[in-house]
Design an enzyme around this catalytic site. Sequence first.
Site, PDB file in Angstrom:
ATOM      1  N   ASP A 234      66.770  40.912  53.554  1.00  0.00           N
ATOM      2  CA  ASP A 234      66.841  41.186  54.980  1.00  0.00           C
ATOM      3  C   ASP A 234      65.550  41.856  55.479  1.00  0.00           C
ATOM      4  O   ASP A 234      65.043  42.775  54.832  1.00  0.00           O
ATOM      5  CB  ASP A 234      68.032  42.119  55.214  1.00  0.00           C
ATOM      6  CG  ASP A 234      68.387  42.286  56.670  1.00  0.00           C
ATOM      7  OD1 ASP A 234      68.793  41.296  57.289  1.00  0.00           O
ATOM      8  OD2 ASP A 234      68.258  43.420  57.184  1.00  0.00           O
TER       9      ASP A 234
ATOM     10  N   GLU B 260      63.572  37.226  54.764  1.00  0.00           N
ATOM     11  CA  GLU B 260      63.703  37.016  56.210  1.00  0.00           C
ATOM     12  C   GLU B 260      62.416  37.500  56.865  1.00  0.00           C
ATOM     13  O   GLU B 260      62.101  38.685  56.837  1.00  0.00           O
ATOM     14  CB  GLU B 260      64.899  37.794  56.770  1.00  0.00           C
ATOM     15  CG  GLU B 260      65.143  37.420  58.229  1.00  0.00           C
ATOM     16  CD  GLU B 260      65.946  38.432  59.019  1.00  0.00           C
ATOM     17  OE1 GLU B 260      66.398  38.090  60.105  1.00  0.00           O
ATOM     18  OE2 GLU B 260      66.104  39.583  58.558  1.00  0.00           O
TER      19      GLU B 260
HETATM   20  C1  NOJ Z   1      68.591  40.698  60.115  1.00  0.00           C
HETATM   21  C2  NOJ Z   1      69.981  40.188  59.957  1.00  0.00           C
HETATM   22  O1  NOJ Z   1      69.943  38.787  59.869  1.00  0.00           O
HETATM   23  C3  NOJ Z   1      70.764  40.690  61.147  1.00  0.00           C
HETATM   24  O2  NOJ Z   1      72.037  40.111  61.232  1.00  0.00           O
HETATM   25  C4  NOJ Z   1      70.844  42.191  61.069  1.00  0.00           C
HETATM   26  O3  NOJ Z   1      71.472  42.678  62.223  1.00  0.00           O
HETATM   27  C5  NOJ Z   1      69.455  42.812  60.948  1.00  0.00           C
HETATM   28  N1  NOJ Z   1      68.614  42.120  60.024  1.00  0.00           N
HETATM   29  C6  NOJ Z   1      69.552  44.239  60.487  1.00  0.00           C
HETATM   30  O4  NOJ Z   1      69.902  44.284  59.135  1.00  0.00           O
END
Ligand code: NOJ
Length: 535
Positions: free
Chosen positions: A201, A267
């Site tokens: 993440d 991500e």
């Molecule tokens: C990215 C995630 O995909 C999202 O759903 C989340 O709210 C944020 N990061 C914080 O972890």
Amino acid sequence: MDNLHWWQRGVVYQIYPRSFKDTTGNGVGDLQGVIEKLDYLYTLGIDAIWLSPFYPSPMADFGYDVADYCDVDPLFGDLATFDRLVAEAHKRRLKIIIDWVPNHTSDQHPWFIESRSSRDNPKRDWYFWRDPAPGGGPPNNWGSFFGGPAWTYDERTGQYYLHQFCKEQPELNWRNPEVKAAMFDTLRFWLKRGVDGFRMDVIGLIIKDKDLRDNPPNPNAPANLPANDLFSRLLQVYNMDQDDVHPVIREIRGVLDEYDDRCGIGELWGPLDRWVKYYGEHGEELHLPFNFRLMDGMSWNAQQMRAVVDAMEAALPDFAWPNYVLGNHDRTRLATRFGGQAQARVAAMLLLTLRGTPTIYYGEEIGMEDVPIPPEKIQDPQGINLGAERTRDVCRTPMQWDAGPNAGFSPPGVETWLPLAADYATHNVAVLSADPTSILSLYRRLLGLRRTRPALQSGAYRAVDVEYDDVYVYYRALVAERYLIALNYAAEPRTLAIPGETAGRIILSTHLDREEAVSLDALTLRANEGVIIAL
Ligand code: NOJ
């Protein structure tokens, strides 16, 4: 083809566990539900499952606020259920990728509870604690992605802590070696249990500017931003993509490499030149930095999409393997974003015939669309803080399995955690499975072709100039095996000549109604039709 890794050959399917299948009757999906649907996923033809977080969590951000990195929230099951899930998935040759949330914990994580207890607690430096700015207020101007400042004042010790998401998601200080060591151990915990990879993440956020300098104003910020959207008013210069994040990612990769053939997906977003660095200089960082370029800011436009793919192909060093994402739990559903069911079918052909690992978001295979959420039912902190039109609940609604009560997601009589789509009686796995021309049948055919045709998996990509701007044509070729993919983005037919080609055979149309020899001097595509042509 055989020397490809599984994460190159395969197709990833993202499951948002809350929304996949509820076996306990509490309106929320669970890991047992995933186990029960493994045969569905196997026959669909995907290769790996990415599970969004299932860790113990107060659910301020639905699991992206982790209170224990080494357990399962009772809502979703327990470690024994997880182990069964891995074993059952592996029996079917399906890989398991789990979400790992390294940038922040929950404010209920024991580390943070300790850290906030006193200024001299040994874990104080595990998070970002700062005095108020001279004259008062937050230590710098950073905004939270979810609205408001990125800092919350803690009365007890008279300092602010940093959180770029909810205030319940305090950020870990990755410059502290103890934090790194503790987080690496959480990776090992799951690697030993047999997980095949991690989706990391907001990995580009884990290292921030040493001095936490103010971000500069964003000159292109839209005029109509909600008053509390401080985040979009700034350029993200000092809070993400710092040069010194890369040595840390190499260390994370080192942990994965202690085990056989595991995969690191990150991500990430931002400009291409910054994004491509996350592969490392020689492939020693992430296997797959997620590529959202066909999703973010993209309209249904053949030339724009081609430009994005061409630019990415050109930017990738030889060792780097591409990947594409068209939908996830943070974005509007692709059928809604791109205009409807006809576009969703063409998008499916695009996603599954480009060079690189595709990720499918649960429900895209049945053409799920955004579900309107009444204001009083909004759950997502982003929607609650920044306004109903920003809520991500619309793309997180329960999977539609059949036409029965609760779409077969929850037992009858249970209130599901988010409302079901109004059209679930006609748009569900059972109904669409029985229809050989449905979008689900199209996904199955595309996944089957990709699995059995080496050129579609690993063949070179080359776009072709044609006389219409709204048709996107490209080759996939591996030695003598060659395919031409032609996607008509227009809502009317197009007849075009493919330069240098005379004839071929359509092996799949998005309409699922023709397989035939065609002349490539005058190839006719119907409105919103995509075809794969064997040459
Ligand atoms: C990215 C995630 O995909 C999202 O759903 C989340 O709210 C944020 N990061 C914080 O972890």
